[in-house]
Design a protein around this motif. Sequence first.
Motif, mmCIF file in Angstrom:
data_model
loop_
_atom_site.group_PDB
_atom_site.id
_atom_site.type_symbol
_atom_site.label_atom_id
_atom_site.label_comp_id
_atom_site.label_asym_id
_atom_site.label_seq_id
_atom_site.Cartn_x
_atom_site.Cartn_y
_atom_site.Cartn_z
ATOM 1 N N ASP A 100 0.828 -1.216 0.000
ATOM 2 C CA ASP A 100 0.000 0.000 0.000
ATOM 3 C C ASP A 100 0.861 1.265 0.000
ATOM 4 O O ASP A 100 0.655 2.190 0.787
ATOM 5 N N ILE A 101 1.848 1.288 -0.904
ATOM 6 C CA ILE A 101 2.690 2.466 -1.050
ATOM 7 C C ILE A 101 3.072 2.582 -2.517
ATOM 8 O O ILE A 101 3.257 1.570 -3.195
ATOM 9 N N GLN A 105 6.067 7.528 -3.244
ATOM 10 C CA GLN A 105 6.059 7.572 -1.780
ATOM 11 C C GLN A 105 7.251 6.799 -1.209
ATOM 12 O O GLN A 105 7.865 7.228 -0.231
ATOM 13 N N LYS A 144 -0.516 7.910 6.490
ATOM 14 C CA LYS A 144 -0.274 6.481 6.735
ATOM 15 C C LYS A 144 0.582 6.255 7.981
ATOM 16 O O LYS A 144 0.956 5.115 8.272
ATOM 17 N N LYS A 145 0.909 7.365 8.672
ATOM 18 C CA LYS A 145 1.719 7.315 9.904
ATOM 19 C C LYS A 145 3.108 6.724 9.670
ATOM 20 O O LYS A 145 3.663 6.037 10.535
#
Length: 223
Positions: A100-101, A105, A144-145
């Motif tokens: 999920d990146i 990013q 996304k911390k």
Amino acid sequence: MSASSALAAFAALCRICFAKSNNSSIIERRLAIPEFNSFPCSVSWTETTVYSPHPTLGLSPSGKTTRGNPMSVSARTFFYIQQVEQLIRRRLDECLLAIDITAGQYMVLNLIAHHEPISSADLARKTMMTAQSMGEFIRALEAKKLVERQSTQLNKRTMLISSTAAGRKVLIRCESKIDEAERDFFSCLSGEDLASLRILMSRVRSAQLGKLAKEIDSTTPSI
């Protein structure tokens, strides 16, 4: 290995990478026929009579036609590099999807982890992005911390960015996936070819960054 041999290896890499795509047959035809080539080319033509057994090419029933025939085709190096860059970006997005990146990013997170704490302005300069584009990447990573911002003691208005514990764990997972993808992507080259390619790309990169730095210095007013 000479520079010409390394560039030839690079061109071979491009063709092999294109052949692996879903539209390999279309791409192969485009590489073979200049008028359908997706690369801007420098082409010299001569008038010639062509005989062909393939009626699908639009020839007369006798298979004879007169048309321009390319004597030489020189694909632009710029566009070989651009196409390979696009293929690399696609491969990165595919291998990072499960984490999920995005590729962008990951790049920013990697830079932060290696230069933290660092300001958004410094990140933008290192990547040659606009401040607005870098801000969007940082906000996405914050959501996304994976990174956090903190003000400095000397200047409360300056925010420095660091990776979080979660961000460093994600980065380790990313590196493992990318190591595997990179080995597969460049498997068409020998170790010597790949080393030569890295040296040549590094030489071009350093030269262009040096020129850019001089241009910036020349336009910066002296105090």
